[in-house]
Enzyme design. Structure first.
Site, PDB file in Angstrom:
ATOM      1  N   GLU A  23      34.535  26.873  25.940  1.00 14.30           N
ATOM      2  CA  GLU A  23      35.495  26.474  24.905  1.00 14.30           C
ATOM      3  C   GLU A  23      35.603  24.951  24.772  1.00 14.30           C
ATOM      4  OE1 GLU A  23      39.291  28.325  25.556  1.00 14.30           O
ATOM      5  OE2 GLU A  23      38.508  30.340  25.366  1.00 14.30           O
ATOM      6  N   GLU A  49      35.049  36.251  27.187  1.00 17.17           N
ATOM      7  CA  GLU A  49      36.447  36.373  27.610  1.00 17.17           C
ATOM      8  C   GLU A  49      37.188  37.197  26.571  1.00 17.17           C
ATOM      9  OE1 GLU A  49      38.823  32.862  28.532  1.00 17.17           O
ATOM     10  OE2 GLU A  49      37.095  31.914  29.500  1.00 17.17           O
TER      11      GLU A  49
HETATM   12  C1  BGP Z   1      40.876  30.582  27.769  1.00 17.63           C
HETATM   13  C2  BGP Z   1      40.333  29.830  28.959  1.00 17.63           C
HETATM   14  C3  BGP Z   1      40.686  30.442  30.269  1.00 17.63           C
HETATM   15  C4  BGP Z   1      42.045  31.115  30.347  1.00 17.63           C
HETATM   16  C5  BGP Z   1      42.357  31.925  29.106  1.00 17.63           C
HETATM   17  C6  BGP Z   1      43.780  32.431  29.045  1.00 17.63           C
HETATM   18  O1  BGP Z   1      41.093  29.679  26.742  1.00 17.63           O
HETATM   19  O2  BGP Z   1      38.941  29.710  28.892  1.00 17.63           O
HETATM   20  O3  BGP Z   1      40.480  29.466  31.258  1.00 17.63           O
HETATM   21  O4  BGP Z   1      43.020  30.235  30.710  1.00 17.63           O
HETATM   22  O5  BGP Z   1      42.101  31.190  27.936  1.00 17.63           O
HETATM   23  O6  BGP Z   1      44.620  31.555  28.340  1.00 17.63           O
HETATM   24  P1  BGP Z   1      45.985  30.982  28.885  1.00 17.63           P
HETATM   25  O7  BGP Z   1      45.753  30.739  30.324  1.00 17.63           O
HETATM   26  O8  BGP Z   1      46.226  29.729  28.160  1.00 17.63           O
HETATM   27  O9  BGP Z   1      46.994  32.028  28.608  1.00 17.63           O
END
Ligand code: BGP
Length: 457
Positions: free
Chosen positions: A164, A362
């Protein structure tokens, strides 16, 4: 109706170094996150900082055993740049041993390691140089990437340059949720361009190494849906798409930026500095695979109010975000749940991006206070199962219509430390108990095990 997947479909989970490893006994230098936490601990949920991660550095063998029990055949994690090259140049032998033995543990358990070079955590010494706004850091990253390819050539056959890449720029230079907490579009654009260049240099270094594995990038694709078919709403959605999706998707997959994006930034004097050589580097960096992170869509409408002419230039000069009445929401994260978005992304990649081989790198649901759902020691996370099922149906349908999607990695294996949100929202198939560090499967872990066994549900 049964939802099925092709043979050899990747079933896995994703994690990252900074969110799991903990401050282990290597001589790692500090990261931008550790530095920020030292400055402003109150900004992190319950003041849990990067030192409160789960310490997978010490317990990765047990983790891998759990992954094998569930039946994962692939797993993505990242290398910590600050751990591997504490002074930015020389590799720490302890860190080399750790990563080698972690990746070997995975391989020996039949789990393909997919390794990201950069998942949000930058060595603070690189940040001090200006981070992604400084061209020198691009070269440092390319050197770091080349070291990784050389050191882990036996263990790793699937590399990801960036996770990302747009998020640290949005957080660090526009919306103040990553260090260095600036608000300056021009810096964001420069950092975006140098990040793309760093990605391209890493890909080209991999080709130059002669290794035969695969390399790609993970992008968070967020389809932009207009509020209505009104031209102004459609234009607003189109610009949001250019700024937030195509700014990385086009150069990564087509080797060049969308003409309309360049025209727009030129008009508002926001174009970054670049050279013809940079553009050649980007144009030649062809990737083998794309990782797609998908959590939620973006809905936009034409702007309701005029812009303050002296206010800093922002993407929101061109659209307002729109909340569709009655949409399905994850209230803990404030994100809309829209599985159709994933199907739309895969269809778009099929129709407009040469149907590049891709995997969902993800996808998952973060929920607060999951202890509410504990019955007989197990978190009964039916909402997570439903979330994943709905998204998997979209993927299966897209594949049946020709998408080259070859895998699904859920976020995440075990509840982990999530940046500013720390341990607020839990995403794991396994529950992490902060009070004693213990780990236990949630209902979704058993469900996922069954899906993998049947290659569908
Ligand atoms: C994505 C990232 C992850 C993880 C996930 C969940 O953007 O790659 O590292 O954090 O989001 O989001 P958040 O932790 O902001 O709820």
């Amino acid at each position: 109706m049964k939802t099925t997947f092709p043979e050899n479909f990747w079933w896995g989970c994703a994690e990252s170094a900074a969110q799991t490893e903990g401050e282990a006994d290597t001589s790692a230098s500090i990261t931008n996150w550790q530095h920020w936490y030292q400055q402003q601990p109150e900004r992190f949920f319950n003041q849990h900082g990067p030192q409160h991660t789960r310490n997978s550095y010490s317990c990765y063998k047990q983790d891998v055993k759990r992954m094998r029990d569930i039946g994962l055949n692939s797993f993505r994690t990242s290398i910590s740049w600050a751990r591997l090259l504490p002074d930015g140049k020389n590799a720490d032998p302890k860190a080399i041993d750790y990563y080698r033995s972690f990746f070997n543990e995975l391989k020996n358990s039949g789990i393909e390691p997919v390794v990201t070079l950069m998942h949000f955590d930058m060595p603070y010494l690189m940040q001090q140089k200006g981070g992604w706004t400084n061209r020198a850091v691009v070269n440092d990253f390319a050197d770091y990437a080349a070291r990784c390819f050389e050191l882990f050539s036996n263990e790793v056959k699937h590399w990801i340059t960036f996770n990302e890449p747009i998020v640290p720029l949005e957080g660090g230079y526009l919306y103040d949720f990553h260090y260095p907490n600036q608000r300056d579009f021009r810096m964001a654009a420069q950092a975006a361009f140098f990040t793309q260049l760093a990605h391209a240099k890493a890909v080209n270094a991999y080709r130059a190494s002669g290794q035969k594995g695969k390399i790609g990038i993970v992008l968070n694709l967020t389809p932009s849906y207009p509020r209505s078919i009104n031209q102004a709403d459609k234009k607003a959605a189109h610009i949001a798409d250019l700024l937030f999706n195509r700014s990385f998707l086009d150069p990564s997959l087509k080797g060049h930026y969308p003409f309309e994006l360049i025209t727009l930034l030129k008009k508002y004097r926001q174009l970054p500095e670049y050279t013809a050589e940079d553009l050649r580097e980007i144009a030649t960096a062809t990737i083998d695979m794309l990782g797609v992170n998908y959590y939620h869509p973006r809905r936009v409408q034409a702007k309701i109010h005029a812009i303050h002419p002296q206010a800093p230039f922002m993407p929101e000069w061109f659209f307002d975000n729109y909340e569709m009445p009655g949409c399905r929401m994850n209230p803990y994260r404030g994100w809309e749940i829209y599985p159709q978005g994933l199907y739309d992304i895969l269809t778009n990649l099929r129709d407009h991006y040469g149907n590049i081989p891709c995997f969902i790198s993800e996808n998952g649901m973060g929920v607060e206070n999951e202890e509410r759902f504990i019955r007989k020691g197990i978190v009964e996370d039916d909402y997570r199962i439903e979330f994943m099922q709905d998204h998997l149906r979209g993927i299966s349908q897209a594949i049946s219509e020709g998408s080259a999607c070859f895998g699904y990695h859920c976020w995440t294996f075990t509840d982990n430390w999530s940046w500013l949100n720390a341990y607020k929202n839990r995403y794991g198939l396994y529950r992490f108990d902060l009070s004693d560090g213990s780990i236990s499967p949630k209902r979704s872990a058993y469900w996922y095990q069954d899906v993998i066994k049947k290659n569908g549900f």
